[in-house]
Design a protein around this motif. Structure first.
Motif, PDB file in Angstrom:
ATOM      1  N   GLY A  42      44.806  37.966  40.705  1.00 50.22           N
ATOM      2  CA  GLY A  42      45.894  38.932  40.816  1.00 50.22           C
ATOM      3  C   GLY A  42      45.769  40.057  39.807  1.00 50.22           C
ATOM      4  N   ASP A  43      45.378  39.722  38.581  1.00 49.21           N
ATOM      5  CA  ASP A  43      45.197  40.751  37.554  1.00 49.21           C
ATOM      6  C   ASP A  43      44.040  41.670  37.938  1.00 49.21           C
ATOM      7  OD1 ASP A  43      46.103  41.898  35.129  1.00 49.21           O
ATOM      8  OD2 ASP A  43      44.518  40.899  34.006  1.00 49.21           O
ATOM      9  N   PHE A  44      42.926  41.089  38.397  1.00 46.65           N
ATOM     10  CA  PHE A  44      41.769  41.885  38.812  1.00 46.65           C
ATOM     11  C   PHE A  44      42.150  42.825  39.956  1.00 46.65           C
ATOM     12  CE2 PHE A  44      37.913  42.479  41.394  1.00 46.65           C
ATOM     13  CZ  PHE A  44      37.049  42.989  40.443  1.00 46.65           C
ATOM     14  N   LEU A  45      42.840  42.300  40.967  1.00 50.91           N
ATOM     15  CA  LEU A  45      43.231  43.135  42.108  1.00 50.91           C
ATOM     16  C   LEU A  45      44.248  44.200  41.708  1.00 50.91           C
ATOM     17  CD1 LEU A  45      43.355  40.407  44.891  1.00 50.91           C
ATOM     18  CD2 LEU A  45      41.631  42.222  44.603  1.00 50.91           C
ATOM     19  N   ASP A  46      45.079  43.896  40.730  1.00 57.13           N
ATOM     20  CA  ASP A  46      46.004  44.897  40.204  1.00 57.13           C
ATOM     21  C   ASP A  46      45.229  46.066  39.587  1.00 57.13           C
ATOM     22  OD1 ASP A  46      48.707  45.810  39.500  1.00 57.13           O
ATOM     23  OD2 ASP A  46      48.167  45.307  37.435  1.00 57.13           O
ATOM     24  N   TYR A  47      44.185  45.763  38.827  1.00 60.12           N
ATOM     25  CA  TYR A  47      43.321  46.807  38.255  1.00 60.12           C
ATOM     26  C   TYR A  47      42.662  47.625  39.365  1.00 60.12           C
ATOM     27  CZ  TYR A  47      43.375  45.697  33.244  1.00 60.12           C
ATOM     28  OH  TYR A  47      43.742  45.550  31.929  1.00 60.12           O
ATOM     29  N   VAL A  48      42.171  46.926  40.399  1.00 58.21           N
ATOM     30  CA  VAL A  48      41.531  47.619  41.526  1.00 58.21           C
ATOM     31  C   VAL A  48      42.531  48.554  42.197  1.00 58.21           C
ATOM     32  CG1 VAL A  48      40.497  47.295  43.819  1.00 58.21           C
ATOM     33  CG2 VAL A  48      39.846  45.770  41.932  1.00 58.21           C
ATOM     34  N   ASP A  49      43.689  48.020  42.565  1.00 59.62           N
ATOM     35  CA  ASP A  49      44.674  48.783  43.335  1.00 59.62           C
ATOM     36  C   ASP A  49      45.282  49.943  42.557  1.00 59.62           C
ATOM     37  OD1 ASP A  49      44.174  47.012  45.406  1.00 59.62           O
ATOM     38  OD2 ASP A  49      45.967  45.801  45.033  1.00 59.62           O
ATOM     39  N   ARG A  50      45.413  49.801  41.262  1.00 62.83           N
ATOM     40  CA  ARG A  50      46.013  50.861  40.435  1.00 62.83           C
ATOM     41  C   ARG A  50      44.977  51.851  39.891  1.00 62.83           C
ATOM     42  NH1 ARG A  50      49.308  47.744  36.075  1.00 62.83           N
ATOM     43  NH2 ARG A  50      49.497  49.840  35.235  1.00 62.83           N
ATOM     44  N   ILE A  76      26.303  39.168  32.957  1.00 60.33           N
ATOM     45  CA  ILE A  76      26.548  40.564  32.587  1.00 60.33           C
ATOM     46  C   ILE A  76      28.050  40.724  32.449  1.00 60.33           C
ATOM     47  CG2 ILE A  76      24.449  41.438  33.681  1.00 60.33           C
ATOM     48  CD1 ILE A  76      26.207  42.545  35.971  1.00 60.33           C
ATOM     49  N   GLN A  77      28.465  41.525  31.480  1.00 61.73           N
ATOM     50  CA  GLN A  77      29.889  41.752  31.250  1.00 61.73           C
ATOM     51  C   GLN A  77      30.209  43.208  31.534  1.00 61.73           C
ATOM     52  OE1 GLN A  77      31.515  40.001  27.700  1.00 61.73           O
ATOM     53  NE2 GLN A  77      33.197  41.472  27.625  1.00 61.73           N
ATOM     54  N   GLY A  78      31.345  43.415  32.177  1.00 61.29           N
ATOM     55  CA  GLY A  78      31.770  44.764  32.505  1.00 61.29           C
ATOM     56  C   GLY A  78      33.261  44.925  32.347  1.00 61.29           C
ATOM     57  N   GLY A  79      33.699  46.137  32.644  1.00 63.19           N
ATOM     58  CA  GLY A  79      35.116  46.455  32.564  1.00 63.19           C
ATOM     59  C   GLY A  79      35.324  47.740  31.795  1.00 63.19           C
ATOM     60  N   LEU A  80      36.485  47.841  31.170  1.00 59.33           N
ATOM     61  CA  LEU A  80      36.839  49.049  30.438  1.00 59.33           C
ATOM     62  C   LEU A  80      36.098  49.111  29.113  1.00 59.33           C
ATOM     63  CD1 LEU A  80      40.686  49.110  31.090  1.00 59.33           C
ATOM     64  CD2 LEU A  80      38.839  50.092  32.457  1.00 59.33           C
ATOM     65  N   ALA A 119      41.964  41.515  33.096  1.00 58.39           N
ATOM     66  CA  ALA A 119      40.872  41.976  33.949  1.00 58.39           C
ATOM     67  C   ALA A 119      40.166  43.191  33.375  1.00 58.39           C
ATOM     68  CB  ALA A 119      41.396  42.265  35.351  1.00 58.39           C
ATOM     69  N   ALA A 120      40.585  43.655  32.207  1.00 59.76           N
ATOM     70  CA  ALA A 120      39.898  44.763  31.543  1.00 59.76           C
ATOM     71  C   ALA A 120      38.476  44.381  31.167  1.00 59.76           C
ATOM     72  CB  ALA A 120      40.670  45.199  30.297  1.00 59.76           C
ATOM     73  N   ALA A 121      38.187  43.075  31.026  1.00 61.27           N
ATOM     74  CA  ALA A 121      36.848  42.594  30.672  1.00 61.27           C
ATOM     75  C   ALA A 121      36.521  41.377  31.533  1.00 61.27           C
ATOM     76  CB  ALA A 121      36.770  42.231  29.193  1.00 61.27           C
ATOM     77  N   PHE A 122      35.485  41.501  32.340  1.00 60.72           N
ATOM     78  CA  PHE A 122      35.076  40.418  33.220  1.00 60.72           C
ATOM     79  C   PHE A 122      33.561  40.277  33.165  1.00 60.72           C
ATOM     80  CE2 PHE A 122      35.187  44.315  35.692  1.00 60.72           C
ATOM     81  CZ  PHE A 122      33.963  44.308  36.349  1.00 60.72           C
TER      82      PHE A 122
END
Length: 194
Positions: A42-50, A76-80, A119-122
């Motif tokens: 839900g947090d990841f999809l919130d980041y995607v949708d917003r 591998i790590q990604g995000g903001l 979800a800022a870091a995944f």
């Protein structure tokens, strides 16, 4: 710092959601499981949708030759590219709760202490990594990481990112893991059936 948690109960009705990560090296197609992991997915999809992944990138590569942790993992790590995420922490969803194991291509939230993930870091796992599951020894607390999805197309892109050798000496724990030139995530969006 007092921890705050968000919940995403309203999104748990979906069995799975397909998300496309478009990177400068190619596309990665993910399936996210909001019913199995409602908080993390839900947090990841919130980041995607917003649109919160604007300016995001893959910035860390973990291989046997540069991993200072134990046991050694590959990911591998990604995000903001910020230390201050725009959202609150979410409660930890262990693999014991969700049943989603850290197998090749698993998508999971990065964290320090339990309850400090967003979800800022995944990260995306390469190879099977049972030490990252509940009860595994990658973290001293043995709570593992919060897995919430998996790669269904584009693992060759994930592996290509992991093999980039242009890294900084920032460290000590991440020495040789931080990319000098992060791989841009150009867009993140839900895949629509059309």
């Amino acid at each position: 710092m007092k921890e705050k948690f968000q919940t995403f109960e309203g999104r748990a009705e979906e069995q799975s959601v397909t998300v496309i990560l478009c990177t400068s090296l190619g596309d990665i197609e993910l399936v996210v499981y909001p019913q199995k992991a409602p908080l993390s997915a839900g947090d990841f999809l919130d980041y995607v949708d917003r649109g919160l992944y604007q300016g995001a990138a893959f910035y860390r590569v973990i291989r046997p030759d540069n991993d200072a942790g134990s046991p050694v993992i590959e990911a591998i790590q990604g995000g903001l590219l910020t230390e201050s995420p725009p959202t609150e922490f979410i409660a930890h969803e262990s693999t014991k709760q969700t049943g989603i194991k850290h197998l090749d291509g698993t998508l999971s939230l990065a964290r320090r202490e339990v309850g400090t993930a967003t979800a800022a870091a995944f990260f995306i796992i390469i190879g099977d990594q049972p030490s990252m599951d509940f009860g595994g020894s990658r973290n001293a607390d043995m709570q593992g990481f919060a897995a919430f999805g998996r790669v269904v197309k584009g693992m060759e892109v994930v592996r290509a990112i992991q093999q980039i050798r242009d890294t900084s000496n920032e460290g000590p724990f991440v020495k040789g893991q931080k990319l000098s030139n992060p791989v841009a995530i150009e867009s993140v969006k839900r895949k629509t059936n059309s």
